[in-house]
Design an enzyme around this catalytic site. Structure first.
Site, PDB file in Angstrom:
ATOM      1  N   TYR A   1       0.841  -1.208   0.000  1.00  0.00           N
ATOM      2  CA  TYR A   1       0.000   0.000   0.000  1.00  0.00           C
ATOM      3  C   TYR A   1       0.871   1.253   0.000  1.00  0.00           C
ATOM      4  CZ  TYR A   1      -3.709   3.256   1.295  1.00  0.00           C
ATOM      5  OH  TYR A   1      -4.591   4.320   1.313  1.00  0.00           O
TER       6      TYR A   1
ATOM      7  N   LYS B   1       1.273   4.193  -2.966  1.00  0.00           N
ATOM      8  CA  LYS B   1       0.951   5.617  -2.770  1.00  0.00           C
ATOM      9  C   LYS B   1       2.173   6.513  -3.030  1.00  0.00           C
ATOM     10  CE  LYS B   1      -3.445   5.104  -1.896  1.00  0.00           C
ATOM     11  NZ  LYS B   1      -4.452   5.605  -2.857  1.00  0.00           N
TER      12      LYS B   1
ATOM     13  N   VAL C   1      -9.072   8.453   7.903  1.00  0.00           N
ATOM     14  CA  VAL C   1     -10.496   8.757   7.715  1.00  0.00           C
ATOM     15  C   VAL C   1     -11.265   7.456   7.954  1.00  0.00           C
ATOM     16  CG1 VAL C   1     -12.212   9.727   6.146  1.00  0.00           C
ATOM     17  CG2 VAL C   1      -9.808  10.413   5.915  1.00  0.00           C
TER      18      VAL C   1
HETATM   19  P1  NAD Z   1     -13.364   2.982   0.483  1.00  0.00           P
HETATM   20  O1  NAD Z   1     -13.033   1.545   0.442  1.00  0.00           O
HETATM   21  O2  NAD Z   1     -14.589   3.405   1.207  1.00  0.00           O
HETATM   22  O3  NAD Z   1     -13.471   3.600  -0.981  1.00  0.00           O
HETATM   23  C1  NAD Z   1     -12.697   3.110  -2.050  1.00  0.00           C
HETATM   24  C2  NAD Z   1     -13.576   3.069  -3.275  1.00  0.00           C
HETATM   25  O4  NAD Z   1     -12.772   2.651  -4.395  1.00  0.00           O
HETATM   26  C3  NAD Z   1     -14.714   2.045  -3.131  1.00  0.00           C
HETATM   27  O5  NAD Z   1     -15.946   2.633  -3.448  1.00  0.00           O
HETATM   28  C4  NAD Z   1     -14.328   0.960  -4.113  1.00  0.00           C
HETATM   29  O6  NAD Z   1     -15.433   0.287  -4.697  1.00  0.00           O
HETATM   30  C5  NAD Z   1     -13.544   1.745  -5.148  1.00  0.00           C
HETATM   31  N1  NAD Z   1     -12.720   0.859  -5.967  1.00  0.00           N
HETATM   32  C6  NAD Z   1     -11.878  -0.105  -5.542  1.00  0.00           C
HETATM   33  N2  NAD Z   1     -11.374  -0.775  -6.591  1.00  0.00           N
HETATM   34  C7  NAD Z   1     -11.887  -0.204  -7.703  1.00  0.00           C
HETATM   35  C8  NAD Z   1     -11.747  -0.452  -9.098  1.00  0.00           C
HETATM   36  N3  NAD Z   1     -10.965  -1.441  -9.564  1.00  0.00           N
HETATM   37  N4  NAD Z   1     -12.430   0.331  -9.968  1.00  0.00           N
HETATM   38  C9  NAD Z   1     -13.239   1.313  -9.503  1.00  0.00           C
HETATM   39  N5  NAD Z   1     -13.431   1.593  -8.203  1.00  0.00           N
HETATM   40  C10 NAD Z   1     -12.758   0.825  -7.313  1.00  0.00           C
HETATM   41  O7  NAD Z   1     -12.079   3.716   1.091  1.00  0.00           O
HETATM   42  P2  NAD Z   1     -11.665   5.271   1.165  1.00  0.00           P
HETATM   43  O8  NAD Z   1     -10.945   5.429   2.438  1.00  0.00           O
HETATM   44  O9  NAD Z   1     -12.807   6.149   0.849  1.00  0.00           O
HETATM   45  O10 NAD Z   1     -10.571   5.320   0.000  1.00  0.00           O
HETATM   46  C11 NAD Z   1     -10.574   6.311  -1.020  1.00  0.00           C
HETATM   47  C12 NAD Z   1      -9.140   6.662  -1.358  1.00  0.00           C
HETATM   48  O11 NAD Z   1      -8.531   7.298  -0.219  1.00  0.00           O
HETATM   49  C13 NAD Z   1      -8.257   5.470  -1.680  1.00  0.00           C
HETATM   50  O12 NAD Z   1      -7.402   5.774  -2.762  1.00  0.00           O
HETATM   51  C14 NAD Z   1      -7.441   5.287  -0.409  1.00  0.00           C
HETATM   52  O13 NAD Z   1      -6.228   4.625  -0.640  1.00  0.00           O
HETATM   53  C15 NAD Z   1      -7.267   6.720   0.018  1.00  0.00           C
HETATM   54  N6  NAD Z   1      -6.907   6.941   1.425  1.00  0.00           N
HETATM   55  C16 NAD Z   1      -7.740   6.618   2.445  1.00  0.00           C
HETATM   56  C17 NAD Z   1      -7.380   6.876   3.757  1.00  0.00           C
HETATM   57  C18 NAD Z   1      -8.267   6.571   4.936  1.00  0.00           C
HETATM   58  O14 NAD Z   1      -7.847   6.773   6.091  1.00  0.00           O
HETATM   59  N7  NAD Z   1      -9.486   6.088   4.733  1.00  0.00           N
HETATM   60  C19 NAD Z   1      -6.142   7.472   4.032  1.00  0.00           C
HETATM   61  C20 NAD Z   1      -5.301   7.781   2.970  1.00  0.00           C
HETATM   62  C21 NAD Z   1      -5.697   7.529   1.673  1.00  0.00           C
END
Ligand code: NAD
Length: 259
Positions: free
Chosen positions: A162, A166, A195
């Site tokens: 992961y 990133k 988040v």
């Molecule tokens: P989440 O799992 O709720 O949302 C991720 C979304 O991406 C989901 O709706 C999923 O269906 C979609 N997805 C996954 N694979 C896919 C594909 N092949 N094609 C299309 N859509 C796809 O999680 P989130 O926390 O909302 O994540 C959103 C972004 O934020 C991600 O890139 C994640 O790495 C990043 N992020 C999250 C956090 C955190 O603390 N939640 C921190 C840093 C970065």
């Protein structure tokens, strides 16, 4: 400013949904793109049902629609862009937000897990951008915001795939920013901290409940609280609108990461 069209991947829920809401609240049109059928991953991903209920929930704010996409598939990315052009006439802002996570010790971490993370988090950013770039070039106010992470700035035990993915997103962001700057297309990355989405509640801290998540974030965050999807939405609107900002990776992380 003319109304712009925003295409957000992974927009059915979590941070992507928060971004969709913020862009609608600031007068944009939004196309939400997400997996149609739950995906094949360690925890359930987005779905048609989730997309439809998100569109229903947000449609009182502004013009929002949804389209299926699998960002690991080039033809699917092209179709999602075409659907957006058909619905709204173009794409001005691309939010490469779809992402997946998995964790585990080196010797137990499978190749399929490694490849799956890189397929979505890294190749997905490239495929969606390649599919959308002609539409972005046709816009007079175009921007791309890639959702990276503070995991793209510091490594963590059990999270090599992961974190590596990133870091790659930040490198891709800088490269695209250099390449597209002469055409006025700004490209930036957003680095969320912690988040409380499915990534935490269905995987990293699965079954531990929200109070445990709140305690962990308040213990380690200098500002003493987790970040929200609203924080990410506001930051993405800023990054997509700032006329002289390109190639940056903006931390929205409560002071946890400062460079
Ligand atoms: P989440 O799992 O709720 O949302 C991720 C979304 O991406 C989901 O709706 C999923 O269906 C979609 N997805 C996954 N694979 C896919 C594909 N092949 N094609 C299309 N859509 C796809 O999680 P989130 O926390 O909302 O994540 C959103 C972004 O934020 C991600 O890139 C994640 O790495 C990043 N992020 C999250 C956090 C955190 O603390 N939640 C921190 C840093 C970065």
């Amino acid at each position: 400013m003319a109304t712009r069209t925003v295409l957000v991947t992974g927009g059915a829920r979590g941070i992507g949904k928060g971004m969709a809401k913020s862009f609608l609240e600031t007068g944009h049109r939004v196309m939400i793109a997400d997996l149609p059928a739950g995906g094949d991953w360690r925890y359930p991903l987005g779905s048609d049902t989730e997309m439809t209920s998100t569109v229903d929930e947000l449609s009182s704010i502004g013009e929002v629609r949804c389209t299926p996409v699998d960002v690991t598939d080039a033809a699917s990315c092209e179709q999602a862009v075409q659907s957006t052009v058909d619905a709204f006439g173009g794409v001005d802002v691309l939010l490469n937000n779809a992402g997946v996570i998995d964790s585990g010790p080196i010797e137990e971490f499978g190749e399929a897990q490694w490849d799956g993370i890189f397929a979505v988090n890294v190749k997905g950013v490239f495929l969606m951008t390649r599919a959308a770039v002609a539409s972005l070039r046709a816009s007079d106010d175009a921007a791309i915001v890639n959702t990276a992470s503070i995991a793209g700035k510091r490594g963590s035990a059990r999270l090599a795939a992961y974190c590596g993915s990133k870091w790659a997103v930040i490198g891709i962001t800088q490269s695209f920013a250099q390449e597209l700057a002469p055409e006025g297309i700004r490209v930036n990355a957003l680095c969320p901290g912690m988040v409380g989405t499915a990534m935490w509640h269905d995987h990293l801290m699965a079954d531990q409940g929200d109070p445990a998540f709140q305690k962990r974030t308040s213990d380690i965050m200098p500002l003493g609280r987790p970040q929200t999807v609203e924080d990410m939405g506001q930051a993405a609107v800023y990054l997509a609108s700032a006329r002289n900002v390109t190639g940056i990776a903006l931390n929205v992380a409560g002071g946890y990461e400062m460079h």
